[in-house]
Design a protein around this motif. Structure first.
Motif, PDB file in Angstrom:
ATOM      1  N   PHE A 317       6.214  -1.260 -10.932  1.00 16.49           N
ATOM      2  CA  PHE A 317       6.341  -0.984  -9.511  1.00 16.49           C
ATOM      3  C   PHE A 317       6.633   0.497  -9.289  1.00 16.49           C
ATOM      4  CE2 PHE A 317       9.157  -0.503  -5.798  1.00 16.49           C
ATOM      5  CZ  PHE A 317       8.345  -1.034  -4.800  1.00 16.49           C
ATOM      6  N   CYS A 318       5.950   1.083  -8.285  1.00 17.94           N
ATOM      7  CA  CYS A 318       6.171   2.487  -7.929  1.00 17.94           C
ATOM      8  C   CYS A 318       6.909   2.621  -6.607  1.00 17.94           C
ATOM      9  CB  CYS A 318       4.845   3.219  -7.821  1.00 17.94           C
ATOM     10  SG  CYS A 318       3.884   3.300  -9.343  1.00 17.94           S
ATOM     11  N   SER A 319       6.334   2.063  -5.549  1.00 15.58           N
ATOM     12  CA  SER A 319       6.897   2.226  -4.208  1.00 15.58           C
ATOM     13  C   SER A 319       6.171   1.291  -3.256  1.00 15.58           C
ATOM     14  CB  SER A 319       6.741   3.678  -3.735  1.00 15.58           C
ATOM     15  OG  SER A 319       5.369   4.050  -3.706  1.00 15.58           O
ATOM     16  N   SER A 320       6.682   1.193  -2.037  1.00 16.04           N
ATOM     17  CA  SER A 320       6.016   0.403  -0.998  1.00 16.04           C
ATOM     18  C   SER A 320       6.158   1.135   0.334  1.00 16.04           C
ATOM     19  CB  SER A 320       6.614  -1.008  -0.907  1.00 16.04           C
ATOM     20  OG  SER A 320       8.023  -0.948  -0.735  1.00 16.04           O
ATOM     21  N   PRO A 321       5.475   2.277   0.479  1.00 16.27           N
ATOM     22  CA  PRO A 321       5.545   3.029   1.728  1.00 16.27           C
ATOM     23  C   PRO A 321       4.799   2.336   2.857  1.00 16.27           C
ATOM     24  CG  PRO A 321       3.932   4.007   0.261  1.00 16.27           C
ATOM     25  CD  PRO A 321       4.610   2.926  -0.526  1.00 16.27           C
ATOM     26  N   ILE A 322       5.113   2.767   4.078  1.00 16.20           N
ATOM     27  CA  ILE A 322       4.415   2.286   5.269  1.00 16.20           C
ATOM     28  C   ILE A 322       3.278   3.247   5.602  1.00 16.20           C
ATOM     29  CG2 ILE A 322       4.623   1.687   7.701  1.00 16.20           C
ATOM     30  CD1 ILE A 322       6.158  -0.157   5.745  1.00 16.20           C
ATOM     31  N   PHE A 323       2.104   2.700   5.837  1.00 16.19           N
ATOM     32  CA  PHE A 323       0.947   3.491   6.248  1.00 16.19           C
ATOM     33  C   PHE A 323       0.592   3.182   7.702  1.00 16.19           C
ATOM     34  CE2 PHE A 323       0.578   4.435   1.862  1.00 16.19           C
ATOM     35  CZ  PHE A 323      -0.283   5.529   1.732  1.00 16.19           C
ATOM     36  N   GLY A 324      -0.100   4.118   8.338  1.00 16.51           N
ATOM     37  CA  GLY A 324      -0.569   3.929   9.695  1.00 16.51           C
ATOM     38  C   GLY A 324      -1.958   4.504   9.875  1.00 16.51           C
ATOM     39  N   SER A 325      -2.697   3.954  10.825  1.00 13.62           N
ATOM     40  CA  SER A 325      -4.024   4.454  11.180  1.00 13.62           C
ATOM     41  C   SER A 325      -4.245   4.185  12.666  1.00 13.62           C
ATOM     42  CB  SER A 325      -5.100   3.761  10.330  1.00 13.62           C
ATOM     43  OG  SER A 325      -6.400   4.197  10.683  1.00 13.62           O
ATOM     44  N   MET A 326      -5.161   4.917  13.272  1.00 14.49           N
ATOM     45  CA  MET A 326      -5.393   4.772  14.709  1.00 14.49           C
ATOM     46  C   MET A 326      -6.886   4.846  15.020  1.00 14.49           C
ATOM     47  SD  MET A 326      -4.059   8.560  15.925  1.00 14.49           S
ATOM     48  CE  MET A 326      -4.846   8.571  17.552  1.00 14.49           C
ATOM     49  N   SER A 327      -7.257   4.224  16.132  1.00 15.94           N
ATOM     50  CA  SER A 327      -8.627   4.272  16.619  1.00 15.94           C
ATOM     51  C   SER A 327      -8.620   4.744  18.066  1.00 15.94           C
ATOM     52  CB  SER A 327      -9.294   2.887  16.536  1.00 15.94           C
ATOM     53  OG  SER A 327     -10.570   2.908  17.158  1.00 15.94           O
ATOM     54  N   THR A 328      -9.470   5.720  18.358  1.00 16.73           N
ATOM     55  CA  THR A 328      -9.599   6.209  19.736  1.00 16.73           C
ATOM     56  C   THR A 328     -10.892   5.747  20.387  1.00 16.73           C
ATOM     57  OG1 THR A 328     -10.637   8.291  19.034  1.00 16.73           O
ATOM     58  CG2 THR A 328      -8.225   8.241  19.133  1.00 16.73           C
ATOM     59  N   ASP A 329     -11.655   4.896  19.690  1.00 15.69           N
ATOM     60  CA  ASP A 329     -12.915   4.397  20.260  1.00 15.69           C
ATOM     61  C   ASP A 329     -12.949   2.866  20.250  1.00 15.69           C
ATOM     62  OD1 ASP A 329     -13.217   3.979  17.553  1.00 15.69           O
ATOM     63  OD2 ASP A 329     -15.224   4.868  17.409  1.00 15.69           O
ATOM     64  N   ALA A 361      12.714  10.072  -0.296  1.00 18.07           N
ATOM     65  CA  ALA A 361      11.605   9.306   0.291  1.00 18.07           C
ATOM     66  C   ALA A 361      12.107   7.932   0.717  1.00 18.07           C
ATOM     67  CB  ALA A 361      10.468   9.166  -0.714  1.00 18.07           C
ATOM     68  N   CYS A 362      11.710   7.507   1.903  1.00 15.47           N
ATOM     69  CA  CYS A 362      12.030   6.160   2.390  1.00 15.47           C
ATOM     70  C   CYS A 362      10.842   5.283   2.018  1.00 15.47           C
ATOM     71  CB  CYS A 362      12.277   6.175   3.893  1.00 15.47           C
ATOM     72  SG  CYS A 362      13.597   7.300   4.419  1.00 15.47           S
ATOM     73  N   ASP A 363      10.844   4.767   0.791  1.00 14.25           N
ATOM     74  CA  ASP A 363       9.622   4.168   0.265  1.00 14.25           C
ATOM     75  C   ASP A 363       9.811   2.787  -0.338  1.00 14.25           C
ATOM     76  OD1 ASP A 363      11.038   4.980  -1.957  1.00 14.25           O
ATOM     77  OD2 ASP A 363       9.453   6.250  -2.788  1.00 14.25           O
ATOM     78  N   PHE A 364      10.922   2.122  -0.055  1.00 20.95           N
ATOM     79  CA  PHE A 364      11.077   0.707  -0.405  1.00 20.95           C
ATOM     80  C   PHE A 364      11.068  -0.077   0.902  1.00 20.95           C
ATOM     81  CE2 PHE A 364      13.957   2.279  -4.088  1.00 20.95           C
ATOM     82  CZ  PHE A 364      12.852   2.739  -4.776  1.00 20.95           C
ATOM     83  N   ASN A 365       9.875  -0.382   1.421  1.00 23.77           N
ATOM     84  CA  ASN A 365       9.729  -0.873   2.788  1.00 23.77           C
ATOM     85  C   ASN A 365       8.903  -2.142   2.857  1.00 23.77           C
ATOM     86  OD1 ASN A 365      10.900   1.683   3.704  1.00 23.77           O
ATOM     87  ND2 ASN A 365       8.884   2.574   3.327  1.00 23.77           N
TER      88      ASN A 365
END
Length: 590
Positions: A317-329, A361-365
């Motif tokens: 195990f390395c980490s479990s960060p939170i990712f985000g993405s967005m759509s403008t169309d 890093a806040c990476d245990f999420n």
């Protein structure tokens, strides 16, 4: 002990020793397979300072992913479609409750509620989510896990008359072929819809989990889900659109070879996508009106991480960060995924497993939930385990994002600030059950896995934010809540929502009435009878056959009030029901 019956209408700590443990006994199969079988378990950080030993468990796959994988494995190994498997005896009632008033089995529930999913069998339906169309408030859109076709999928349900009648469908993603290489930037789409890539399996996905729904300001519906394979590390986050006028009754398809509607696609143990939520900016005056946002957990394993006593390096195990993405169309094109959980002095051990990361890093999420604000910002809340040495509890964090740019042009970014602490998550004393994967957080009376993920809602009239979660600070599962009056930058004290004690209260959801005046807050949650000695978990965890385990009744309640005038009054809105059984046993969703 309370019974539910059918009549119920730091101080500084010097760390002298640090060590980690992880468990894996099977060199074959994917990481998700191993986790579902209990051969791979969540990594742990053990800190020792003098006589004090604190063990904290790192975030792991969500219950939905594990349940779907376990069912799929059983189907493959047992040579039977477990979703179709039954006890082989007659049903305890005369008919299935079919009704001409709605599709399927609308009259099966005698409590006056309407059946949402229209599958008339007794297959798994869990992890429910629901929203309404701001243009036509009687138009409702719901999501749930659905196993009517064998392997678990994500299901969709819709209503055009405020929930009196429902129709349902399965989303059109199952012909998508895994091929991360085609998600690299192109001239027509400069975004990269993959994080780690990996060789494509070049076949379709097996299963899905974690449904989420949203509407934008004009009435477009959106449905998101995580898809994955059983015998590879392929995983996918997608968001499909229900166009104007469809009201959730129809969604655009995802082609077998497609970039449209794809948020992130990988085939690598270094990025396994899990537990996404979505939100659309439905504020007509917002500078980001009709943008759509998705946030999720990326579970990362690598041979470069450790040291961990695993038989195979790829299980580290390395980490479990939170990712985000967005759509403008309107969901057609998605921005390159960004890690948004960030770093902050309130986080510790960020580089404990992966030395390339920041120690802060806040990476245990796990469990990120986004909310759009009238000013165009987005606030994302999530559960985090990067607490200081000597602190055995977790914390709830929030990040404020300032989205900008265009997703078709490849300039869209979430622009999130460093996380702030929203509240404590008290986990000490929480009961643990053995579901075949070692002790996990659970509700022993119903014998189901549970979690402390936060859920967020915004008052549309004044942008006040409310977040709710469960924890064990009172020696039982209770519903906690915190409020922000400045758009998520700072948070007030944590308050208790439920007025009653002596039961376990869990899986809260929250919303706020769209009207001027005092904030009118509603929080719903499950309640289950506690078992004898629930606060003394056996070394191997609670298991069926122990006193009270998998034998308690439950119900579903709605509490509400104004502002922080807690505890709120509540009303039981479901019939009393027994513990899940059959294929549903041990799992009620996330």
């Amino acid at each position: 002990m309370h019974k539910l019956t059918k009549s119920i209408s730091l101080s500084v700590v010097i760390v002298s020793v640090c060590m980690i443990t992880a468990f894996a006994q099977n060199r074959t199969g994917t990481l998700l397979q191993k986790a579902a079988r209990g051969k791979l378990r969540a990594a742990q950080i053990v800190t020792v300072s003098g006589p004090t030993v604190v063990t904290r468990t790192a975030p792991f796959f969500s219950g939905g992913a594990l349940a779907a994988a376990r069912a799929a494995i059983d189907a493959a190994e047992d040579r039977q479609e477990r979703a179709d498997f039954g006890p082989g005896n007659d049903l305890p009632f005369a008919d299935l409750g079919r009704s001409p008033g709605t599709l399927g089995c609308g009259d099966r529930d005698g409590h006056g509620n309407q059946r949402v999913n229209q599958d008339c069998t007794f297959r798994r339906q869990a992890e429910t989510d629901i929203t309404f169309n701001p243009v036509k408030p009687n138009n409702l859109l719901a999501g749930m896990n659905d196993s009517r076709v064998g392997f678990n999928q994500c299901g969709i349900a819709f209503s055009t008359d405020n929930g009196s009648h429902w129709g349902d469908l399965l989303p059109p993603y199952r012909q998508k072929i895994n091929n991360p290489a085609e998600q690299n930037p192109t001239g027509a789409d400069p975004n990269r819809h993959t994080i780690k890539g990996g060789p494509g399996t070049l076949h379709t996905y097996d299963a899905g989990s974690d449904p989420a729904v949203a509407f934008d300001s004009e009435g477009r519906g959106f449905f998101s889900c995580v898809a994955f394979d059983i015998n590879s590390d392929a995983s996918l986050v997608y968001v499909t659109q229900s166009p104007l006028g469809a009201g959730g009754s129809f969604f655009f398809n995802i082609a077998a070879s497609s970039r449209r509607f794809i948020v992130a696609e990988d085939n690598s143990p270094e990025v396994l996508h899990d537990k996404e939520f979505i939100v659309a900016d439905s504020f007509t005056g917002s500078p980001n009106r009709d943008n759509v946002y998705v946030t999720w957990t990326a579970l990362r394993f690598s041979p470069t991480c450790g040291p961990q006593p695993n038989p195979t390096a790829e299980e580290r195990f390395c980490s479990s960060p939170i990712f985000g993405s967005m759509s403008t169309d309107h969901g057609f094109t998605w921005s390159t995924p960004e890690e948004i959980s960030g770093a902050s002095p309130i986080c510790f051990f960020g580089n404990f497993f992966d030395p390339t990361r920041s120690p802060n890093a806040c990476d245990f999420n796990q469990g990120p939930d986004p909310a759009a604000l009238p000013n165009g910002n987005v606030v994302v809340v999530f559960n985090n385990g990067n607490t200081a040495a000597g602190n055995p509890n977790a914390q709830q964090l929030a990040v404020v994002c300032h989205p900008s740019g265009s997703s078709p042009a490849g300039t869209a970014h979430m622009n999130c600030a460093p996380p702030v602490r929203m509240g404590d998550d008290i986990v000490v004393g929480e009961p643990l059950c053995d579901f075949g994967r070692g002790p996990e957080e659970c509700i022993p009376g119903a014998f189901i896995r549970t979690n402390d993920f936060p859920r967020i809602a915004v008052d549309r009239s004044n942008a006040h934010l409310y977040v709710t979660w469960q924890d064990y600070r009172n020696g039982e599962y209770d519903i906690q809540m915190a409020r922000s009056l400045d758009g998520g930058i700072t948070w007030g004290d944590t308050v208790l929502v439920n007025p009653d004690q002596g039961l376990d209260h869990y899986f809260p959801a929250i919303d706020i009435a769209d009207r001027p005046g005092p904030d009118r807050v509603g929080v719903s949650y499950y309640r289950t009878e506690r078992i004898p000695n629930e606060n003394a978990t056996p070394p191997a965890g609670f298991a069926p056959g122990m006193a009270g385990v998998q034998q308690s009744n439950s119900d579903y309640s709605l509490a509400g009030g104004t502002n922080l005038s807690v505890p709120y009054n509540f009303k039981v809105v479901s019939p009393v029901f027994p513990q899940p059984d059959g294929i549903q046993a041990a799992f009620n969703g996330d």
